[in-house]
Design an enzyme around this catalytic site. Structure first.
Site, PDB file in Angstrom:
ATOM      1  N   ASP A   1      -4.600   6.618  -8.469  1.00  0.00           N
ATOM      2  CA  ASP A   1      -3.943   5.692  -7.544  1.00  0.00           C
ATOM      3  C   ASP A   1      -4.311   4.259  -7.907  1.00  0.00           C
ATOM      4  OD1 ASP A   1      -2.471   5.698  -4.738  1.00  0.00           O
ATOM      5  OD2 ASP A   1      -4.011   4.143  -4.651  1.00  0.00           O
ATOM      6  N   ILE A   2      -3.293   3.392  -7.956  1.00  0.00           N
ATOM      7  CA  ILE A   2      -3.538   1.981  -8.259  1.00  0.00           C
ATOM      8  C   ILE A   2      -4.176   1.316  -7.045  1.00  0.00           C
ATOM      9  CG2 ILE A   2      -2.487  -0.223  -8.907  1.00  0.00           C
ATOM     10  CD1 ILE A   2      -0.199   1.390 -10.177  1.00  0.00           C
TER      11      ILE A   2
ATOM     12  N   ASN B   1       2.031  -6.246  -4.503  1.00  0.00           N
ATOM     13  CA  ASN B   1       3.430  -6.429  -4.077  1.00  0.00           C
ATOM     14  C   ASN B   1       3.597  -7.645  -3.176  1.00  0.00           C
ATOM     15  OD1 ASN B   1       4.974  -4.493  -5.370  1.00  0.00           O
ATOM     16  ND2 ASN B   1       4.685  -2.929  -3.799  1.00  0.00           N
TER      17      ASN B   1
ATOM     18  N   ASP C   1       6.469  -3.281  -9.736  1.00  0.00           N
ATOM     19  CA  ASP C   1       7.119  -2.264 -10.567  1.00  0.00           C
ATOM     20  C   ASP C   1       6.607  -2.320 -12.006  1.00  0.00           C
ATOM     21  OD1 ASP C   1       8.589  -1.414  -8.422  1.00  0.00           O
ATOM     22  OD2 ASP C   1      10.467  -2.368  -9.055  1.00  0.00           O
TER      23      ASP C   1
ATOM     24  N   GLU D   1       2.588   4.378  -5.922  1.00  0.00           N
ATOM     25  CA  GLU D   1       1.670   3.922  -6.977  1.00  0.00           C
ATOM     26  C   GLU D   1       0.688   5.024  -7.387  1.00  0.00           C
ATOM     27  OE1 GLU D   1      -0.202   2.608  -3.009  1.00  0.00           O
ATOM     28  OE2 GLU D   1       1.786   2.952  -3.857  1.00  0.00           O
TER      29      GLU D   1
END
Length: 320
Positions: A180-181, A188, A197, A223
């Protein structure tokens, strides 16, 4: 004679199921210019077994065989979720309408009457294989994530189940990474969705580059990514995860003007660290999700995995 291959291995394959040795000589001769792999079975039992083993693109099936006939085998093929999509063409000397109707009702797509004409056989085989190829292309496209080009959640669910089933047939280990980012909402909100993105795409590319050919890399959603590590126990999974975490940490991301620092948190679930009755697709995903959540709550940019104890499943070590 079972499983004999008479042509070179190419992109599409045909399984011929017929009790006549002459047919097994004639069909490859008629299809020789088509550059196909042809597998051979001489009865329905071997035909069903070979269909499962080879997963051919087309089955040429004799209607009139001793013991188990072609109609019965066709029904067995269409009742198997892994074989139902394989087109079946009947080879038959029977011309009555009732038999043909029954064959189509069972799922056959075509028939060729014996003694068959070589040109007609080629035409019908080409048509069936062309349709199968288009179907496979559409099916594959439906399982690819549009943003990253990785496999999607649907593909993960299908193949994790298949890998778990394989573990029951042979010894080995299986691990799942959930990646997971970190702080993605902040990316964002601060830099905009186009940059978000782009970060997802670049992280996806790093995961693909770091993965082995045998690994299955998927975008799990948003993500978050998932990686199925075949034949990989918890110790090796931890090494792979740490290399990935470090590679992303060291990569320079950019919003077009300045560099961004991006990190990931990784949760690991491995079959060798789960109780035997918990080595199930849903349980493995849940365990990896649980360890990913712990990695996030403990500060992010780290790895956690499940450890099995006599008292049950406990949280494993953190690595950062």
């Amino acid at each position: 004679m079972k499983g004999n291959v008479v042509t070179q291995t190419l992109s599409q394959s045909v399984l011929l199921v017929d009790d006549s040795p002459d047919i097994h000589l004639l069909v490859p001769a008629r299809l020789g210019s088509e550059r196909l792999t042809i597998h051979h079975a001489y009865n329905a039992v071997d035909g069903l077994s070979d269909a499962k083993t080879h997963q051919p693109d087309l089955i040429l099936l004799d209607l009139d065989m001793p013991d188990i006939d072609g109609l019965t085998l066709c029904a067995q093929l269409k009742a198997d979720k892994d074989l139902v999509g394989i087109p079946v063409i009947f080879l038959t000397g029977i011309l009555d309408v009732a038999t043909k109707v029954k064959a189509f009702e069972l799922g056959a797509i075509d028939y060729v009457t014996k003694p068959f004409d070589g040109v007609e056989l080629k035409a019908r085989v080409r048509s069936a294989l062309r349709t199968k190829r288009y179907h496979d292309m559409l099916s594959t496209k439906a399982q690819i994530d549009a943003l990253t080009g990785l496999w999607n959640r649907r593909y993960l669910d299908d193949h994790l189940g298949a890998e778990v089933s394989a573990l029951r047939r042979r010894p080995g280990a299986l691990s799942l990474l959930m990646v997971d980012i970190d702080h993605f909402k902040h990316i964002n909100d601060t830099y905009g969705h186009p940059v978000g993105d782009s970060v997802i795409q670049e992280v996806a590319e790093e995961i693909k580059q770091m993965s082995r050919k045998s690994d299955i890399v998927c975008r799990y959603g948003g993500e978050e990514f998932a990686v199925i590590l075949k034949d990989t126990d918890s110790a090796d999974a931890l090494i792979i995860a740490e290399r990935l975490r470090e590679k992303i940490f060291m990569r320079d991301f950019s919003d077009g003007r300045k560099k961004l620092r991006v990190t990931v948190s990784i949760g690991i679930a491995s079959s060798d660290q789960l109780a035997p009755d918990m080595v199930l697709p849903g349980a493995i995903i849940e365990a990896a999700d649980r360890t990913l959540y712990r990695a996030k709550t403990e500060g992010r940019n780290r790895i956690c995995f499940q450890a099995h104890s006599a008292q049950g499943i406990t949280s494993g070590l953190s690595w950062h």
